[in-house]
Every structure is written in structure tokens, then in C-alpha cells.
Design a protein around this motif. Structure first.
Motif, PDB file in Angstrom:
ATOM      1  N   LEU A   1       0.696  -1.259   0.002  1.00 27.82           N
ATOM      2  CA  LEU A   1      -0.393   0.023  -0.514  1.00 27.82           C
ATOM      3  C   LEU A   1       0.669   1.138  -0.127  1.00 27.82           C
ATOM      4  CD1 LEU A   1      -3.109  -1.328   2.680  1.00 27.82           C
ATOM      5  CD2 LEU A   1      -3.327  -0.683  -0.095  1.00 27.82           C
ATOM      6  N   SER A   2       2.015   0.667  -0.171  1.00 30.84           N
ATOM      7  CA  SER A   2       2.725   2.498  -0.124  1.00 30.84           C
ATOM      8  C   SER A   2       3.546   2.786  -1.729  1.00 30.84           C
ATOM      9  CB  SER A   2       4.560   2.491   0.259  1.00 30.84           C
ATOM     10  OG  SER A   2       5.548   0.997   0.105  1.00 30.84           O
ATOM     11  N   THR A   3       2.996   1.981  -2.196  1.00 30.78           N
ATOM     12  CA  THR A   3       3.047   2.063  -4.162  1.00 30.78           C
ATOM     13  C   THR A   3       2.252   3.291  -4.231  1.00 30.78           C
ATOM     14  OG1 THR A   3       3.015   0.204  -4.337  1.00 30.78           O
ATOM     15  CG2 THR A   3       2.145   1.380  -5.967  1.00 30.78           C
ATOM     16  N   SER A   4       2.818   4.648  -4.892  1.00 26.29           N
ATOM     17  CA  SER A   4       2.727   5.871  -5.397  1.00 26.29           C
ATOM     18  C   SER A   4       2.134   5.619  -6.593  1.00 26.29           C
ATOM     19  CB  SER A   4       4.224   6.296  -5.477  1.00 26.29           C
ATOM     20  OG  SER A   4       4.895   6.244  -6.788  1.00 26.29           O
ATOM     21  N   GLU A   5       1.091   6.985  -6.578  1.00 25.33           N
ATOM     22  CA  GLU A   5       0.297   6.724  -7.832  1.00 25.33           C
ATOM     23  C   GLU A   5       1.151   6.521  -9.289  1.00 25.33           C
ATOM     24  OE1 GLU A   5      -2.958   9.676  -9.779  1.00 25.33           O
ATOM     25  OE2 GLU A   5      -3.346   9.316  -7.088  1.00 25.33           O
ATOM     26  N   GLU A   6       2.078   7.338  -8.978  1.00 20.68           N
ATOM     27  CA  GLU A   6       2.779   7.114 -10.185  1.00 20.68           C
ATOM     28  C   GLU A   6       3.620   5.801 -10.866  1.00 20.68           C
ATOM     29  OE1 GLU A   6       7.520   9.443 -11.505  1.00 20.68           O
ATOM     30  OE2 GLU A   6       6.732   9.592  -9.835  1.00 20.68           O
ATOM     31  N   ARG A   7       4.031   5.005  -9.149  1.00 19.21           N
ATOM     32  CA  ARG A   7       4.236   4.112  -9.693  1.00 19.21           C
ATOM     33  C   ARG A   7       2.813   3.073  -9.950  1.00 19.21           C
ATOM     34  NH1 ARG A   7       9.662   1.672  -9.513  1.00 19.21           N
ATOM     35  NH2 ARG A   7       9.576  -0.186  -8.534  1.00 19.21           N
ATOM     36  N   TYR A   8       2.485   3.198 -10.231  1.00 24.30           N
ATOM     37  CA  TYR A   8       1.284   2.076 -10.178  1.00 24.30           C
ATOM     38  C   TYR A   8       1.088   2.885 -12.100  1.00 24.30           C
ATOM     39  CZ  TYR A   8      -3.645   2.047 -11.957  1.00 24.30           C
ATOM     40  OH  TYR A   8      -4.927   1.539 -12.983  1.00 24.30           O
ATOM     41  N   LEU A   9       0.810   3.944 -12.426  1.00 23.09           N
ATOM     42  CA  LEU A   9       1.105   4.693 -13.391  1.00 23.09           C
ATOM     43  C   LEU A   9       2.618   3.662 -14.428  1.00 23.09           C
ATOM     44  CD1 LEU A   9      -0.114   8.378 -13.438  1.00 23.09           C
ATOM     45  CD2 LEU A   9      -1.813   6.491 -13.831  1.00 23.09           C
ATOM     46  N   ASP A  10       2.913   3.685 -13.674  1.00 22.85           N
ATOM     47  CA  ASP A  10       3.926   3.051 -14.199  1.00 22.85           C
ATOM     48  C   ASP A  10       3.683   1.633 -15.006  1.00 22.85           C
ATOM     49  OD1 ASP A  10       5.995   4.903 -14.726  1.00 22.85           O
ATOM     50  OD2 ASP A  10       7.132   4.382 -12.570  1.00 22.85           O
TER      51      ASP A  10
ATOM     52  N   ALA B   1       1.245   8.685 -29.149  1.00 19.25           N
ATOM     53  CA  ALA B   1       0.287   8.988 -27.558  1.00 19.25           C
ATOM     54  C   ALA B   1      -0.826   8.753 -28.343  1.00 19.25           C
ATOM     55  CB  ALA B   1       0.721  10.442 -28.050  1.00 19.25           C
ATOM     56  N   TYR B   2      -1.520   8.913 -29.070  1.00 19.61           N
ATOM     57  CA  TYR B   2      -2.849   8.421 -28.755  1.00 19.61           C
ATOM     58  C   TYR B   2      -2.840   7.124 -28.923  1.00 19.61           C
ATOM     59  CZ  TYR B   2      -7.096   6.592 -30.914  1.00 19.61           C
ATOM     60  OH  TYR B   2      -8.207   6.035 -31.228  1.00 19.61           O
ATOM     61  N   GLY B   3      -2.682   5.605 -28.845  1.00 17.01           N
ATOM     62  CA  GLY B   3      -2.225   4.643 -28.616  1.00 17.01           C
ATOM     63  C   GLY B   3      -1.940   4.398 -27.146  1.00 17.01           C
ATOM     64  N   ASP B   4      -1.007   5.213 -26.227  1.00 11.42           N
ATOM     65  CA  ASP B   4      -0.720   5.395 -25.252  1.00 11.42           C
ATOM     66  C   ASP B   4      -1.958   5.717 -23.705  1.00 11.42           C
ATOM     67  OD1 ASP B   4       2.105   5.013 -23.234  1.00 11.42           O
ATOM     68  OD2 ASP B   4       1.203   6.589 -22.856  1.00 11.42           O
ATOM     69  N   ASN B   5      -2.202   7.340 -24.819  1.00  7.92           N
ATOM     70  CA  ASN B   5      -3.440   7.103 -23.863  1.00  7.92           C
ATOM     71  C   ASN B   5      -4.782   6.496 -23.748  1.00  7.92           C
ATOM     72  OD1 ASN B   5      -2.524  10.358 -22.800  1.00  7.92           O
ATOM     73  ND2 ASN B   5      -1.849  10.817 -24.597  1.00  7.92           N
ATOM     74  N   ILE B   6      -5.448   6.361 -25.313  1.00  6.81           N
ATOM     75  CA  ILE B   6      -6.206   4.953 -24.612  1.00  6.81           C
ATOM     76  C   ILE B   6      -6.062   3.877 -23.885  1.00  6.81           C
ATOM     77  CG2 ILE B   6      -7.593   3.011 -26.360  1.00  6.81           C
ATOM     78  CD1 ILE B   6      -8.073   5.423 -27.521  1.00  6.81           C
ATOM     79  N   GLY B   7      -4.194   2.996 -24.057  1.00 11.01           N
ATOM     80  CA  GLY B   7      -3.976   1.751 -23.663  1.00 11.01           C
ATOM     81  C   GLY B   7      -4.092   2.674 -21.835  1.00 11.01           C
ATOM     82  N   MET B   8      -3.686   4.105 -21.838  1.00  8.56           N
ATOM     83  CA  MET B   8      -3.996   3.894 -20.117  1.00  8.56           C
ATOM     84  C   MET B   8      -5.563   4.061 -19.744  1.00  8.56           C
ATOM     85  SD  MET B   8      -1.095   4.143 -18.759  1.00  8.56           S
ATOM     86  CE  MET B   8      -0.862   5.430 -17.229  1.00  8.56           C
ATOM     87  N   ALA B   9      -6.207   4.680 -20.708  1.00 11.11           N
ATOM     88  CA  ALA B   9      -7.389   5.021 -20.225  1.00 11.11           C
ATOM     89  C   ALA B   9      -8.432   3.881 -20.247  1.00 11.11           C
ATOM     90  CB  ALA B   9      -7.972   5.881 -21.393  1.00 11.11           C
ATOM     91  N   PHE B  10      -8.281   2.598 -21.065  1.00 10.15           N
ATOM     92  CA  PHE B  10      -8.519   1.010 -20.951  1.00 10.15           C
ATOM     93  C   PHE B  10      -8.464   0.579 -19.088  1.00 10.15           C
ATOM     94  CE2 PHE B  10      -8.289  -3.136 -21.946  1.00 10.15           C
ATOM     95  CZ  PHE B  10      -9.316  -3.563 -22.930  1.00 10.15           C
ATOM     96  N   GLN B  11      -7.178   0.675 -19.421  1.00 10.38           N
ATOM     97  CA  GLN B  11      -6.990  -0.002 -18.648  1.00 10.38           C
ATOM     98  C   GLN B  11      -7.314   0.731 -16.672  1.00 10.38           C
ATOM     99  OE1 GLN B  11      -4.810  -3.497 -17.824  1.00 10.38           O
ATOM    100  NE2 GLN B  11      -6.097  -3.580 -15.950  1.00 10.38           N
ATOM    101  N   LEU B  12      -7.086   2.365 -16.823  1.00  6.85           N
ATOM    102  CA  LEU B  12      -7.572   2.333 -15.324  1.00  6.85           C
ATOM    103  C   LEU B  12      -9.436   1.942 -15.450  1.00  6.85           C
ATOM    104  CD1 LEU B  12      -6.092   6.048 -15.764  1.00  6.85           C
ATOM    105  CD2 LEU B  12      -6.353   4.445 -13.816  1.00  6.85           C
ATOM    106  N   VAL B  13     -10.361   1.964 -16.863  1.00  6.84           N
ATOM    107  CA  VAL B  13     -11.560   1.573 -16.150  1.00  6.84           C
ATOM    108  C   VAL B  13     -11.783   0.419 -16.222  1.00  6.84           C
ATOM    109  CG1 VAL B  13     -13.775   1.171 -17.890  1.00  6.84           C
ATOM    110  CG2 VAL B  13     -12.270   3.844 -17.964  1.00  6.84           C
ATOM    111  N   ASP B  14     -10.635  -0.437 -16.667  1.00  5.17           N
ATOM    112  CA  ASP B  14     -10.704  -2.378 -16.281  1.00  5.17           C
ATOM    113  C   ASP B  14     -10.255  -1.988 -14.663  1.00  5.17           C
ATOM    114  OD1 ASP B  14     -10.910  -3.312 -18.712  1.00  5.17           O
ATOM    115  OD2 ASP B  14      -9.488  -4.385 -18.319  1.00  5.17           O
ATOM    116  N   ASP B  15      -9.653  -1.601 -13.878  1.00 10.23           N
ATOM    117  CA  ASP B  15      -9.371  -1.502 -12.761  1.00 10.23           C
ATOM    118  C   ASP B  15     -10.622  -1.169 -11.685  1.00 10.23           C
ATOM    119  OD1 ASP B  15      -6.985  -2.606 -13.299  1.00 10.23           O
ATOM    120  OD2 ASP B  15      -5.459  -0.643 -12.977  1.00 10.23           O
ATOM    121  N   ALA B  16     -11.414  -0.173 -12.048  1.00 11.88           N
ATOM    122  CA  ALA B  16     -12.607   0.329 -12.077  1.00 11.88           C
ATOM    123  C   ALA B  16     -13.318  -0.489 -12.157  1.00 11.88           C
ATOM    124  CB  ALA B  16     -13.062   1.678 -12.502  1.00 11.88           C
ATOM    125  N   LEU B  17     -13.253  -1.839 -13.091  1.00 12.94           N
ATOM    126  CA  LEU B  17     -14.645  -3.026 -13.049  1.00 12.94           C
ATOM    127  C   LEU B  17     -13.998  -3.796 -12.340  1.00 12.94           C
ATOM    128  CD1 LEU B  17     -14.717  -2.796 -17.334  1.00 12.94           C
ATOM    129  CD2 LEU B  17     -16.921  -2.010 -15.091  1.00 12.94           C
TER     130      LEU B  17
END
Length: 311
Positions: A143-152, A185-201
Motif C-alpha cells: 500500500l506504500s506504492t505511489s500513484e506514479e508507480r501504479y501508472l508506470d 501518444a494517441y495509443g498510449d493514452n487510450i491504453g492508460m484509459a482502458f486499464q484504468l477503466v478495467d481496474d474500476a470495473l
């Protein structure tokens, strides 16, 4: 996409009967084919009219499918896209080895394309995916993982292949470096959004919608943004709950329901989806160098679709 699906089936063929049988199980299970669709869409938007993009789209799907086979073994998953996972049916050993076969077939397709630039982009993405998965293992139960590390982590395990899938579309069309970078950049941002939504789902969908067991991330102690947001905003008592369930892996049946309640109270899922929406907007802005048209609009709409899955 019809041609791409045909190429996928052809390239799965092997005299070792278990290989096409197991590969067909996960490929035929459906999925959105989003990554190969992006390769084809980006190539067409860039004016390409040949056939290289079809084989490369199949290559991208093989890389993705191989990672799914390996992930399900690592995570001990029993469901994939709403059906029994390949490892649940065929066993872990077969799943790992067929995953290796699909990676090897992907590299054959890269070499067959004949472009060192394409080979460099896709092979680097394959390595980055593996790095992202290993990085995720190092953050598990921490739980000490930073948000930045999670995004990595999600940048490596998910966004890298989205970026590469879009890049090669511009490469086969012979587009200049600024357009290749824009589609990366388009694909990278799509991928980040996709995984964030997956993690919420994983904390908000029903099993049929998600295609896997709801709460798997919680049970495995995976550090995702919903957990980090709830932990960060939580009271001392709430933090004790997260420490027990995530860091110490001491869980009872009622804990998932309690976790969902805490996430709701702290707005953790909405915060995760809001971050996804910001990445989707960044993806849409990355398309601005390209002239308006039907294909650009389709790619623009993909960003909206990506975040609408969490609505």
C-alpha cells in the motif's frame, strides 16, 4: 478486420494439435479486437492501401493473446471473457507453452513484414509488457506504492502495446516522424484509459459484463488506483482494513462488500474513472495533426468508447 481474423486463424495453425486447439479457445472467446483494429484504423487514416497492416494487426493480437495466457496462469484465473480460462481447461503448462508459441509466431510476422522499424517498435513493446507485469508483482500487497508507480505499471503492461499498435499503422503508410509520434501518444493514452477503466470495473461490474470474476484484484492484493484512492482518503480504521486485506492478505467473505462500500464513500471509483477520462481526452487531442474525416472520427470515438465501459 475480416482479413485480420482470417490471418489470425491461418497463423495459429500447427501440426501439434493442442496448439491451434488451445489458441482457438481464447481467440474464439471474442474480445473486442481493439488493438488490431487500431492498427488497421491508423494505417487507413494515414492513407495506406496495401496489405501489410493486416498481418501486423494479427501480430499485435498474438502478442496480446500470449500475455493473456501467461497472465491467467500467474493470476490463477478461472474465467476469461466470461468463459473458462485456457489454463482452467488445458492446464498451466499447456497455457504457458502455447503463449510462448504465439509470441514466437508474432515475431515471425514482424520479420516477415521486412521493416526493421516495425520490428523495433513491436519487439520493444513486447519487452515493455513483460517489464510492466514484473513491476506489478513487485507492487502487489504494498500500500506504500505511489500513484506514479501504479501508472508506470499500467503504462508498461497495457499502454505500451496500444501505442505500438497505432505507431505501426503510421509506419506502413510512410508517414513523417511527427505523425508517428502523434499516433504513439494517441495509443498510449487510450491504453492508460482502458486499464484504468478495467481496474474500476473489477470493483463495480457484474461478472457477465467483466468477463472474469469480480473482485479478483482485491483477492490477489493487486495495487490499483481504486485501492490507492480509498486508502489515501480513508480514516485510520479504514486504513487498518486495507492493511489487513491487501497487505496481509487476511480476508473473509464479507470483506469485498465492505471494500466496495468504502470505495463508494471515498469516491475512489469515480476518481479512477475521472483519471481515465483525462487520458481519453489526451488521446483525442493527439489526433489533431490529422485532417478531419470519417476514420479520424472513428479513432476519436474509440476514446469515448473506452471510458464509456465504466459508466
Amino acid at each position: 478486420m475480416v482479413a485480420c481474423n482470417r490471418a489470425i486463424i491461418e497463423q495459429m495453425d500447427s501440426p501439434v494439435a493442442l496448439i491451434p486447439q488451445l489458441a482457438a479457445h481464447i481467440v474464439a472467446a471474442g474480445g473486442k479486437r481493439l488493438r488490431p483494429m487500431l492498427t488497421i484504423g491508423c494505417a487507413r487514416m494515414c492513407g495506406y492501401s496495401g496489405k501489410r497492416h493486416v498481418q501486423l494487426a494479427a501480430c499485435v493480437e498474438f502478442i496480446h493473446t500470449a500475455t493473456l495466457l501467461h497472465d491467467d496462469v500467474v493470476d490463477e484465473s478461472v474465467l476469461r471473457r466470461g468463459l473458462a480460462s485456457a489454463n482452467a481447461i488445458f492446464g498451466n503448462k499447456s497455457s504457458v507453452l502455447v503463449g510462448d508459441f504465439l509470441f514466437a509466431r508474432a515475431f515471425q510476422l514482424m520479420v516477415g513484414d521486412g521493416s526493421l522499424e516495425v520490428l523495433e517498435i513491436l519487439s520493444r513493446a513486447a519487452a515493455t509488457i513483460a517489464e510492466g507485469e514484473v513491476l506489478q508483482l513487485t507492487t502487489q500487497n504494498d500500500l506504500s506504492t505511489s500513484e506514479e508507480r501504479y501508472l508506470d505499471v499500467i503504462g508498461g503492461k497495457t499502454a505500451a502495446l496500444f501505442a505500438a499498435a497505432c505507431q505501426v499503422g503510421a509506419i506502413v503508410a510512410g508517414r513523417p516522424a511527427n505523425e508517428v509520434a502523434a499516433l504513439a501518444a494517441y495509443g498510449d493514452n487510450i491504453g492508460m484509459a482502458f486499464q484504468l477503466v478495467d481496474d474500476a470495473l473489477d470493483y463495480s461490474a457484474d461478472q457477465m459484463t467483466l468477463g472474469k470474476t469480480v473482485g479478483d484484484d482485491f483477492r490477489e492484493g493487486k495495487i490499483t488506483l481504486p485501492v490507492l484512492a480509498a486508502y489515501e482518503a480513508g480514516s485510520p480504521v479504514e486504513r487498518e482494513f486495507w492493511t489487513r486485506t491487501i497487505e496481509q492478505s487476511e480476508q473473509v467473505d464479507a470483506d469485498l462488500e465492505h471494500a466496495l462500500m468504502l470505495m463508494g464513500q471515498r469516491g475512489a471509483l469515480e476518481a479512477t474513472l475521472e483519471r481515465a477520462r483525462r487520458f481519453a481526452l489526451a488521446a483525442q487531442r493527439a489526433l489533431e495533426p490529422f485532417p478531419p474525416g470519417e476514420l479520424r472520427q472513428c479513432l476519436h470515438d474509440v476514446a469515448d468508447f473506452t471510458v464509456s465501459r465504466g459508466a
